[in-house]
Design a protein around this motif. Structure first.
Motif, PDB file in Angstrom:
ATOM      1  N   GLU A   1       0.820  -1.211   0.000  1.00 27.11           N
ATOM      2  CA  GLU A   1       0.000   0.000   0.000  1.00 27.11           C
ATOM      3  C   GLU A   1       0.855   1.263   0.000  1.00 27.11           C
ATOM      4  O   GLU A   1       0.359   2.351  -0.260  1.00 27.11           O
ATOM      5  CB  GLU A   1      -0.936  -0.008   1.217  1.00 27.11           C
ATOM      6  N   THR A   2       2.125   1.099   0.318  1.00 24.98           N
ATOM      7  CA  THR A   2       2.996   2.269   0.353  1.00 24.98           C
ATOM      8  C   THR A   2       3.621   2.548  -1.014  1.00 24.98           C
ATOM      9  O   THR A   2       3.461   3.639  -1.558  1.00 24.98           O
ATOM     10  CB  THR A   2       4.114   2.079   1.399  1.00 24.98           C
ATOM     11  N   CYS A   3       4.319   1.560  -1.570  1.00 23.55           N
ATOM     12  CA  CYS A   3       4.987   1.810  -2.849  1.00 23.55           C
ATOM     13  C   CYS A   3       4.125   1.424  -4.046  1.00 23.55           C
ATOM     14  O   CYS A   3       4.457   1.736  -5.193  1.00 23.55           O
ATOM     15  CB  CYS A   3       6.329   1.077  -2.911  1.00 23.55           C
ATOM     16  N   GLY A   4       3.010   0.747  -3.800  1.00 26.30           N
ATOM     17  CA  GLY A   4       2.108   0.397  -4.879  1.00 26.30           C
ATOM     18  C   GLY A   4       2.538  -0.797  -5.700  1.00 26.30           C
ATOM     19  O   GLY A   4       1.832  -1.207  -6.615  1.00 26.30           O
ATOM     20  N   HIS A   5       3.685  -1.362  -5.368  1.00 25.09           N
ATOM     21  CA  HIS A   5       4.232  -2.461  -6.149  1.00 25.09           C
ATOM     22  C   HIS A   5       3.556  -3.785  -5.807  1.00 25.09           C
ATOM     23  O   HIS A   5       3.246  -4.033  -4.653  1.00 25.09           O
ATOM     24  CB  HIS A   5       5.737  -2.558  -5.855  1.00 25.09           C
ATOM     25  N   THR A   6       3.329  -4.604  -6.829  1.00 25.88           N
ATOM     26  CA  THR A   6       2.742  -5.923  -6.607  1.00 25.88           C
ATOM     27  C   THR A   6       3.779  -7.003  -6.883  1.00 25.88           C
ATOM     28  O   THR A   6       4.441  -6.972  -7.915  1.00 25.88           O
ATOM     29  CB  THR A   6       1.538  -6.148  -7.527  1.00 25.88           C
ATOM     30  N   THR A   7       3.941  -7.935  -5.961  1.00 28.35           N
ATOM     31  CA  THR A   7       4.908  -9.012  -6.143  1.00 28.35           C
ATOM     32  C   THR A   7       4.220 -10.366  -6.030  1.00 28.35           C
ATOM     33  O   THR A   7       3.179 -10.492  -5.397  1.00 28.35           O
ATOM     34  CB  THR A   7       6.020  -8.958  -5.084  1.00 28.35           C
ATOM     35  N   CYS A   8       4.817 -11.362  -6.645  1.00 26.39           N
ATOM     36  CA  CYS A   8       4.336 -12.726  -6.520  1.00 26.39           C
ATOM     37  C   CYS A   8       5.096 -13.403  -5.389  1.00 26.39           C
ATOM     38  O   CYS A   8       6.323 -13.471  -5.429  1.00 26.39           O
ATOM     39  CB  CYS A   8       4.555 -13.497  -7.819  1.00 26.39           C
ATOM     40  N   LEU A   9       4.382 -13.893  -4.409  1.00 25.65           N
ATOM     41  CA  LEU A   9       5.032 -14.633  -3.324  1.00 25.65           C
ATOM     42  C   LEU A   9       5.012 -16.111  -3.698  1.00 25.65           C
ATOM     43  O   LEU A   9       4.101 -16.856  -3.325  1.00 25.65           O
ATOM     44  CB  LEU A   9       4.301 -14.394  -2.005  1.00 25.65           C
ATOM     45  N   ASP A  10       6.028 -16.524  -4.419  1.00 25.83           N
ATOM     46  CA  ASP A  10       6.009 -17.865  -4.993  1.00 25.83           C
ATOM     47  C   ASP A  10       6.050 -18.955  -3.944  1.00 25.83           C
ATOM     48  O   ASP A  10       5.586 -20.067  -4.160  1.00 25.83           O
ATOM     49  CB  ASP A  10       7.201 -18.032  -5.950  1.00 25.83           C
ATOM     50  N   GLU A  11       6.637 -18.627  -2.801  1.00 26.99           N
ATOM     51  CA  GLU A  11       6.808 -19.649  -1.772  1.00 26.99           C
ATOM     52  C   GLU A  11       5.587 -19.783  -0.880  1.00 26.99           C
ATOM     53  O   GLU A  11       5.460 -20.730  -0.109  1.00 26.99           O
ATOM     54  CB  GLU A  11       8.032 -19.321  -0.904  1.00 26.99           C
ATOM     55  N   THR A  12       4.686 -18.809  -0.970  1.00 23.15           N
ATOM     56  CA  THR A  12       3.524 -18.826  -0.088  1.00 23.15           C
ATOM     57  C   THR A  12       2.363 -19.540  -0.762  1.00 23.15           C
ATOM     58  O   THR A  12       1.843 -19.090  -1.764  1.00 23.15           O
ATOM     59  CB  THR A  12       3.107 -17.384   0.251  1.00 23.15           C
ATOM     60  N   ASP A  13       1.963 -20.670  -0.187  1.00 20.82           N
ATOM     61  CA  ASP A  13       0.897 -21.449  -0.800  1.00 20.82           C
ATOM     62  C   ASP A  13      -0.477 -20.858  -0.519  1.00 20.82           C
ATOM     63  O   ASP A  13      -0.710 -20.268   0.535  1.00 20.82           O
ATOM     64  CB  ASP A  13       0.930 -22.888  -0.279  1.00 20.82           C
ATOM     65  N   VAL A  14      -1.360 -21.033  -1.472  1.00 20.90           N
ATOM     66  CA  VAL A  14      -2.753 -20.666  -1.260  1.00 20.90           C
ATOM     67  C   VAL A  14      -3.396 -21.764  -0.424  1.00 20.90           C
ATOM     68  O   VAL A  14      -3.374 -22.924  -0.805  1.00 20.90           O
ATOM     69  CB  VAL A  14      -3.491 -20.532  -2.601  1.00 20.90           C
ATOM     70  N   PRO A  15      -3.937 -21.412   0.727  1.00 19.89           N
ATOM     71  CA  PRO A  15      -4.511 -22.437   1.599  1.00 19.89           C
ATOM     72  C   PRO A  15      -5.792 -23.010   1.003  1.00 19.89           C
ATOM     73  O   PRO A  15      -6.395 -22.419   0.127  1.00 19.89           O
ATOM     74  CB  PRO A  15      -4.806 -21.675   2.886  1.00 19.89           C
ATOM     75  N   ASN A  16      -6.187 -24.135   1.517  1.00 18.95           N
ATOM     76  CA  ASN A  16      -7.388 -24.781   1.040  1.00 18.95           C
ATOM     77  C   ASN A  16      -8.624 -24.025   1.507  1.00 18.95           C
ATOM     78  O   ASN A  16      -8.683 -23.561   2.634  1.00 18.95           O
ATOM     79  CB  ASN A  16      -7.429 -26.215   1.561  1.00 18.95           C
ATOM     80  N   ILE A  17      -9.590 -23.918   0.633  1.00 23.92           N
ATOM     81  CA  ILE A  17     -10.806 -23.211   0.986  1.00 23.92           C
ATOM     82  C   ILE A  17     -11.995 -24.142   0.841  1.00 23.92           C
ATOM     83  O   ILE A  17     -12.142 -24.837  -0.162  1.00 23.92           O
ATOM     84  CB  ILE A  17     -10.984 -21.967   0.103  1.00 23.92           C
ATOM     85  N   GLN A  18     -12.825 -24.158   1.881  1.00 27.49           N
ATOM     86  CA  GLN A  18     -13.978 -25.047   1.907  1.00 27.49           C
ATOM     87  C   GLN A  18     -15.192 -24.290   1.390  1.00 27.49           C
ATOM     88  O   GLN A  18     -15.722 -23.431   2.067  1.00 27.49           O
ATOM     89  CB  GLN A  18     -14.210 -25.511   3.357  1.00 27.49           C
ATOM     90  N   LEU A  19     -15.616 -24.625   0.186  1.00 23.78           N
ATOM     91  CA  LEU A  19     -16.779 -23.937  -0.383  1.00 23.78           C
ATOM     92  C   LEU A  19     -18.078 -24.574   0.100  1.00 23.78           C
ATOM     93  O   LEU A  19     -18.092 -25.734   0.477  1.00 23.78           O
ATOM     94  CB  LEU A  19     -16.734 -24.006  -1.917  1.00 23.78           C
TER      95      LEU A  19
END
Lengths: 144, 144
Positions: free
Chosen positions: B105-123
């Motif tokens: 939110e400060t520099c406005g830059h978007t990065t890919c966090l390749d090491e951070t997994d998307v957790p499972n979501i229960q629909l």
DNA sequence: TGTAATTTTGCAACAATGTTGCAAATAAAA
DNA sequence: TTTTATTTGCAACATTGTTGCAAAATTACA
């Protein structure tokens, strides 16, 4: 779901609570939100609702609702901007937007899954988290 | 990080593997992606890189890269469209975009966090999940 | 309830962003 | 090198978002 009159009453209260004048445009746009039970984008307001709204008024109305915490934006991967009504926990300066958004690839409709919690995410060291947005793409109940 | 020549070689291979002609525009746009280590949006390409590209060519190039699975889109809450290079698991018809995106939110830059997994979501029942997109807003390492 | 002060709306004009057709330039294939 | 296929850049257009200002509507107050 209540009568038309009850809806109007609910909307008036919401606007009053947000310290906003009660105007035709605001009431009609909120009616659309309340009835749609999903995300709306800008073009929806010009099409829908018999009466057509002025583009500029729609932009300004949505901006106002955003600032007051009445609606929130939903992330998209195209140039459209989608909005949905906030739940009660949202206030003027703090959006408690902790639910999951679901976008159906068949009907294109976006819904808020209010009951589905956003899971905890472990960020790498040095990153501070303020807010998590989750959009699930798939096929919704009605389209299966 | 390798020399300039190695980068050019890597890009040529990537284009050849995707069955795309090797052209100046494509090479230069890919160079920008490889060097930036983050998300770029359309306007970045017209500003950056000394040479200015034709708007139409940039649109068509990004579209081509998307279709070939070389880059992917990142969801945003405004009208901008952000792109980042895909990791190796992405192919023409299947994007394995299972990492988390972080927007500072400060520099406005978007990065890919390749090491951070998307957790499972229960629909909820009745929903079929194809793909999950996660964007975390906060403050990045460099801006703290 | 009527009038003054404030806010909101709609129009016009503009700015930014995205798209399409087509001829010229470039890259790949022969 | 020549031919064929692809890509590029221009022009023209379509869509989307913004700003200033006067008219209209809403609210506040006597």
């Amino acid at each position: 779901m209540g009568t038309k009159q009850q809806l109007t009453e609910r909307i008036s209260t919401l606007l009053r609570d947000s310290k906003l004048s009660i105007t035709d445009t605001r009431v009609k746009i909120l009616e659309l939100f309340m009835r749609s039970n999903g995300a709306l984008e800008h073009s929806d307001f010009e099409k829908l609702a018999g009466k057509s709204f002025d583009r500029v008024t729609v932009y300004r109305t949505l901006q106002t609702f955003l600032e007051k915490g009445i609606i929130h934006k939903i992330p998209t991967t195209d140039t459209s901007v989608r909005y949905a009504v906030c739940k009660s926990e949202c206030t003027e300066h703090h959006h408690h937007d902790h639910h999951v958004h679901f976008k159906c690839e068949t009907c294109g409709h976006t819904t808020c899954l209010d009951e589905t919690d956003v899971p905890n995410i472990q960020l790498p060291k040095g990153y501070a988290m303020h807010n998590v947005e989750v959009v699930v793409n798939g096929v919704c109940k009605s389209c299966k």
